[in-house]
Motif scaffolding. Structure first.
Motif, PDB file in Angstrom:
ATOM      1  N   THR A 136      62.855  88.108 -33.193  1.00  0.00           N
ATOM      2  CA  THR A 136      63.790  89.025 -32.532  1.00  0.00           C
ATOM      3  C   THR A 136      64.855  89.517 -33.504  1.00  0.00           C
ATOM      4  OG1 THR A 136      63.405  87.999 -30.378  1.00  0.00           O
ATOM      5  CG2 THR A 136      65.453  89.257 -30.636  1.00  0.00           C
ATOM      6  N   ALA A 137      65.385  88.613 -34.322  1.00  0.00           N
ATOM      7  CA  ALA A 137      66.407  89.006 -35.297  1.00  0.00           C
ATOM      8  C   ALA A 137      65.832  89.996 -36.317  1.00  0.00           C
ATOM      9  CB  ALA A 137      66.975  87.780 -36.001  1.00  0.00           C
ATOM     10  N   LEU A 138      64.620  89.753 -36.761  1.00  0.00           N
ATOM     11  CA  LEU A 138      63.970  90.662 -37.708  1.00  0.00           C
ATOM     12  C   LEU A 138      63.748  92.038 -37.073  1.00  0.00           C
ATOM     13  CD1 LEU A 138      62.459  91.397 -40.321  1.00  0.00           C
ATOM     14  CD2 LEU A 138      60.422  90.371 -39.304  1.00  0.00           C
ATOM     15  N   LEU A 139      63.195  92.055 -35.864  1.00  0.00           N
ATOM     16  CA  LEU A 139      62.933  93.331 -35.201  1.00  0.00           C
ATOM     17  C   LEU A 139      64.226  94.052 -34.828  1.00  0.00           C
ATOM     18  CD1 LEU A 139      59.814  92.403 -33.052  1.00  0.00           C
ATOM     19  CD2 LEU A 139      59.909  93.846 -35.096  1.00  0.00           C
ATOM     20  N   THR A 140      65.288  93.312 -34.566  1.00  0.00           N
ATOM     21  CA  THR A 140      66.580  93.936 -34.301  1.00  0.00           C
ATOM     22  C   THR A 140      67.093  94.628 -35.557  1.00  0.00           C
ATOM     23  OG1 THR A 140      67.098  92.337 -32.558  1.00  0.00           O
ATOM     24  CG2 THR A 140      68.962  93.519 -33.539  1.00  0.00           C
ATOM     25  N   ALA A 141      66.915  93.994 -36.707  1.00  0.00           N
ATOM     26  CA  ALA A 141      67.310  94.631 -37.974  1.00  0.00           C
ATOM     27  C   ALA A 141      66.485  95.891 -38.223  1.00  0.00           C
ATOM     28  CB  ALA A 141      67.152  93.644 -39.131  1.00  0.00           C
ATOM     29  N   VAL A 142      65.205  95.828 -37.929  1.00  0.00           N
ATOM     30  CA  VAL A 142      64.348  97.010 -38.062  1.00  0.00           C
ATOM     31  C   VAL A 142      64.830  98.096 -37.098  1.00  0.00           C
ATOM     32  CG1 VAL A 142      62.004  97.915 -37.684  1.00  0.00           C
ATOM     33  CG2 VAL A 142      62.334  95.740 -38.894  1.00  0.00           C
ATOM     34  N   ALA A 143      65.168  97.714 -35.881  1.00  0.00           N
ATOM     35  CA  ALA A 143      65.647  98.677 -34.883  1.00  0.00           C
ATOM     36  C   ALA A 143      66.959  99.319 -35.320  1.00  0.00           C
ATOM     37  CB  ALA A 143      65.810  97.994 -33.527  1.00  0.00           C
ATOM     38  N   GLU A 144      67.845  98.536 -35.912  1.00  0.00           N
ATOM     39  CA  GLU A 144      69.120  99.094 -36.391  1.00  0.00           C
ATOM     40  C   GLU A 144      68.878 100.138 -37.482  1.00  0.00           C
ATOM     41  OE1 GLU A 144      71.359  95.589 -37.393  1.00  0.00           O
ATOM     42  OE2 GLU A 144      72.039  95.320 -35.322  1.00  0.00           O
ATOM     43  N   GLU A 145      67.983  99.831 -38.397  1.00  0.00           N
ATOM     44  CA  GLU A 145      67.644 100.788 -39.454  1.00  0.00           C
ATOM     45  C   GLU A 145      66.989 102.028 -38.855  1.00  0.00           C
ATOM     46  OE1 GLU A 145      67.239 102.626 -43.065  1.00  0.00           O
ATOM     47  OE2 GLU A 145      68.381 100.802 -42.650  1.00  0.00           O
TER      48      GLU A 145
ATOM     49  N   LEU B 289      73.270  98.109 -32.503  1.00  0.00           N
ATOM     50  CA  LEU B 289      72.456  98.915 -31.594  1.00  0.00           C
ATOM     51  C   LEU B 289      73.297  99.468 -30.450  1.00  0.00           C
ATOM     52  CD1 LEU B 289      69.149  96.842 -31.383  1.00  0.00           C
ATOM     53  CD2 LEU B 289      69.535  98.965 -32.618  1.00  0.00           C
ATOM     54  N   ARG B 290      74.126  98.643 -29.896  1.00  0.00           N
ATOM     55  CA  ARG B 290      74.963  99.079 -28.771  1.00  0.00           C
ATOM     56  C   ARG B 290      75.908 100.201 -29.213  1.00  0.00           C
ATOM     57  NH1 ARG B 290      74.108  98.950 -23.772  1.00  0.00           N
ATOM     58  NH2 ARG B 290      73.512  96.789 -23.858  1.00  0.00           N
ATOM     59  N   GLN B 291      76.525 100.045 -30.398  1.00  0.00           N
ATOM     60  CA  GLN B 291      77.478 101.044 -30.886  1.00  0.00           C
ATOM     61  C   GLN B 291      76.790 102.380 -31.130  1.00  0.00           C
ATOM     62  OE1 GLN B 291      77.601 102.126 -34.448  1.00  0.00           O
ATOM     63  NE2 GLN B 291      79.159 103.611 -33.875  1.00  0.00           N
TER      64      GLN B 291
ATOM     65  N   LEU C 120      75.848 108.078 -29.309  1.00  0.00           N
ATOM     66  CA  LEU C 120      74.988 109.181 -28.908  1.00  0.00           C
ATOM     67  C   LEU C 120      75.236 109.563 -27.447  1.00  0.00           C
ATOM     68  CD1 LEU C 120      72.788 111.157 -29.725  1.00  0.00           C
ATOM     69  CD2 LEU C 120      71.096 109.413 -29.150  1.00  0.00           C
ATOM     70  N   GLN C 121      75.369 108.574 -26.598  1.00  0.00           N
ATOM     71  CA  GLN C 121      75.614 108.826 -25.178  1.00  0.00           C
ATOM     72  C   GLN C 121      76.947 109.555 -24.972  1.00  0.00           C
ATOM     73  OE1 GLN C 121      75.537 105.186 -22.909  1.00  0.00           O
ATOM     74  NE2 GLN C 121      74.669 106.199 -21.152  1.00  0.00           N
ATOM     75  N   GLN C 122      77.970 109.149 -25.687  1.00  0.00           N
ATOM     76  CA  GLN C 122      79.274 109.809 -25.568  1.00  0.00           C
ATOM     77  C   GLN C 122      79.213 111.250 -26.064  1.00  0.00           C
ATOM     78  OE1 GLN C 122      81.998 107.202 -27.611  1.00  0.00           O
ATOM     79  NE2 GLN C 122      81.906 105.652 -26.006  1.00  0.00           N
ATOM     80  N   THR C 123      78.488 111.489 -27.145  1.00  0.00           N
ATOM     81  CA  THR C 123      78.327 112.849 -27.654  1.00  0.00           C
ATOM     82  C   THR C 123      77.629 113.721 -26.612  1.00  0.00           C
ATOM     83  OG1 THR C 123      78.239 112.082 -29.944  1.00  0.00           O
ATOM     84  CG2 THR C 123      77.314 114.268 -29.496  1.00  0.00           C
TER      85      THR C 123
END
Length: 170
Positions: free
Chosen positions: A23-32, A91-93, A98-101
């Protein structure tokens, strides 16, 4: 994880020296991946007409779709919450930004009379669902079953996005 390690030429345990879990690895991939998505959206926004917030809003959808179609594996990672820590600050930020924009542009469109009367938040949610759904259809190989040739799927998706914008434009 073994397949990933094999692909990058390291031992099966090597990724876990840097990441505590899959999960930590895939989260890093998702952030990138999300950084790349945000950059694609920013590039499309730069090309949109400054004087019409609804055109800028549409540009976000275009950037999202173009990126998702060009990067289906990365889109799969960022859209499959079961395999990532979606509540990670990065990810949340990015998602909130994007949602605020989108909300700001849609509210500006309403304030300037570009938008039919209606709930701005629902228009934003509808556009997000539309772009996300079209991207998922691409990943899941569903366009063929709807009579859309895979080579034309992006073009057809852009037409659907344009139709959505036309229906909400005043």
């Amino acid at each position: 994880m073994r397949a990933l390690a094999r692909r990058i030429g390291v031992s099966p345990g090597a990724p876990f020296r840097h990441f505590q879990s899959r999960t930590a690895l895939l989260t890093a991939v998702a952030e990138e991946a999300q950084d790349r998505l945000m950059e694609a959206v920013k590039q499309t926004l730069k090309l949109a007409s400054e004087d019409d917030p609804l055109n800028k809003f549409r540009a976000i959808g275009e950037g999202f779709l173009r990126w998702a179609f060009a990067n289906p594996t990365h889109f799969q990672v960022i859209s499959t919450r079961a395999v990532i820590d979606y509540d990670s600050p990065g990810l949340r930020q990015r998602n909130n930004e994007l949602q605020q924009t989108m909300m700001h542009l849609m509210q500006s469109a309403a304030d300037q009379g570009y938008l039919r009367p209606g709930d701005v938040a629902q228009y934003v949610l509808g556009a997000r669902a539309l772009a996300y759904g079209l991207a998922r259809m691409r990943i899941d190989g569903q366009f063929d079953t709807w009579g859309v040739d895979a080579e034309q799927a992006l073009c057809e998706s852009m037409k659907v996005l344009d139709q959505f914008i036309k229906t909400i434009r005043a």
